[in-house]
Motif scaffolding. Structure first.
Motif, mmCIF file in Angstrom:
data_model
loop_
_atom_site.group_PDB
_atom_site.id
_atom_site.type_symbol
_atom_site.label_atom_id
_atom_site.label_comp_id
_atom_site.label_asym_id
_atom_site.label_seq_id
_atom_site.Cartn_x
_atom_site.Cartn_y
_atom_site.Cartn_z
ATOM 1 N N ASP A 64 0.821 -1.220 0.000
ATOM 2 C CA ASP A 64 0.000 0.000 0.000
ATOM 3 C C ASP A 64 0.851 1.264 0.000
ATOM 4 O O ASP A 64 0.321 2.365 -0.154
ATOM 5 N N ASP A 168 4.323 4.226 8.615
ATOM 6 C CA ASP A 168 3.573 3.349 9.516
ATOM 7 C C ASP A 168 4.391 3.082 10.780
ATOM 8 O O ASP A 168 5.617 2.974 10.728
ATOM 9 N N HIS A 194 -2.317 2.025 13.010
ATOM 10 C CA HIS A 194 -1.726 0.862 13.683
ATOM 11 C C HIS A 194 -1.696 0.939 15.204
ATOM 12 O O HIS A 194 -1.089 0.097 15.842
ATOM 13 N N HIS A 216 -3.149 8.020 6.475
ATOM 14 C CA HIS A 216 -3.206 6.552 6.535
ATOM 15 C C HIS A 216 -4.373 6.186 7.448
ATOM 16 O O HIS A 216 -4.219 5.525 8.479
HETATM 17 ZN ZN LIG Z 1 0.423 1.027 5.397
#
Ligand SMILES: [Zn+2]
Ligand SMILES: [Zn+2]
Length: 251
Positions: A64, A168, A194, A216
């Motif tokens: 991604d 991330d 996350h 994100h």
């Molecule tokens: Zn990602």
């Protein structure tokens, strides 16, 4: 500097968000952080000139974040222009694998107008307009090579402005970059998939951030969920935005 969040989704495409890609335009130069699908198409639809693309910085090799790279390279190759050159920084040393995939799609490789190299910790780029440094995160780890960094956050500095782009992060938010904790930044573009926002708030509360952009974006924060997320972060002592595809920020 103009920052356009081209793709603001988490690992999946969603009904209103594409995969990760953010465009930074500084004078007549353009730079990308992450090249998730369909970055090339999005730039063309927005009328962004690919000839101005000087570099792309990939935070890590999850699809991604890098899935749009082959079509981007193909398009750069198809419309060559004198002096045009793009540096691509990948978070792992995978140039050979990329070359094999490109050749499998009948895309000529290597190319004089595109260079690929691996990101390393510290300063990785300075073209006189933009300086970029990388700090490793723990989002991606290989248990057999624990010392090898596989995922990075980036600090972009240009025109006296400093932007921290987290990439991330790990589930406990413990790898939120030191670059955003210790030194003021004009903007922090932080992923919001996350980890639980509650675990991040005590850290974010004390950071010398001037503006936070949540990127994100996980499914629960799409649509009506955005208002709930904004409520959760309302006490942060600086402006906060949730990024959407096509949002434009000026610094
Ligand atoms: Zn990602
Ligand atoms: Zn990832």
């Amino acid at each position: 500097m103009i920052i356009t969040t081209l793709g603001t989704s988490h690992g999946d495409h969603t009904y209103c968000r594409y995969n990760s890609a953010t465009l930074f335009e500084i004078d007549d130069r353009a730079y990308l952080v992450d090249v998730g699908e369909p970055v090339c198409a999005t730039m063309i639809r927005l009328g962004k000139d690919l000839d101005r693309l000087k570099a792309a910085f990939v935070t890590h090799m999850h699809a991604d974040h890098v899935g749009g790279l082959p079509m981007l390279i193909k398009t750069l190759r198809k419309y060559p222009k004198e002096g045009k050159h793009t540096d691509v920084f990948l978070a792992e040393d995978v140039a050979d694998s990329l070359g094999a995939w490109l050749r499998a799609m009948h895309i000529e490789w290597p190319l004089s107008m595109v260079s690929v190299r691996a990101t390393t910790q510290g300063c990785i780029y300075d073209d006189g307009t933009l300086e970029v440094s990388a700090e490793s995160t723990r989002h991606l780890r290989d248990p057999e090579r624990p010392d090898v960094a596989l995922s990075f956050s980036y600090v972009l500095e240009a025109e006296g402005k400093r932007i921290v782009y987290t990439g991330d992060l790990s589930h406990d938010f413990s790898d939120f970059p030191v670059a955003a904790r210790d030194e003021p930044c004009d903007m922090c573009i932080c992923e919001i998939t996350h980890y639980q926002p509650e675990s991040a708030l005590p850290v974010l509360m004390d950071c010398p951030i001037r503006r936070l952009v949540l990127n994100h974006v996980h499914d629960p924060w799409h649509g009506d969920g955005e208002a709930r997320l904004m409520e959760m972060v309302a006490d942060l002592p600086y402006p906060v935005s949730v990024a959407h595809d096509g949002d434009v920020f000026e610094l």
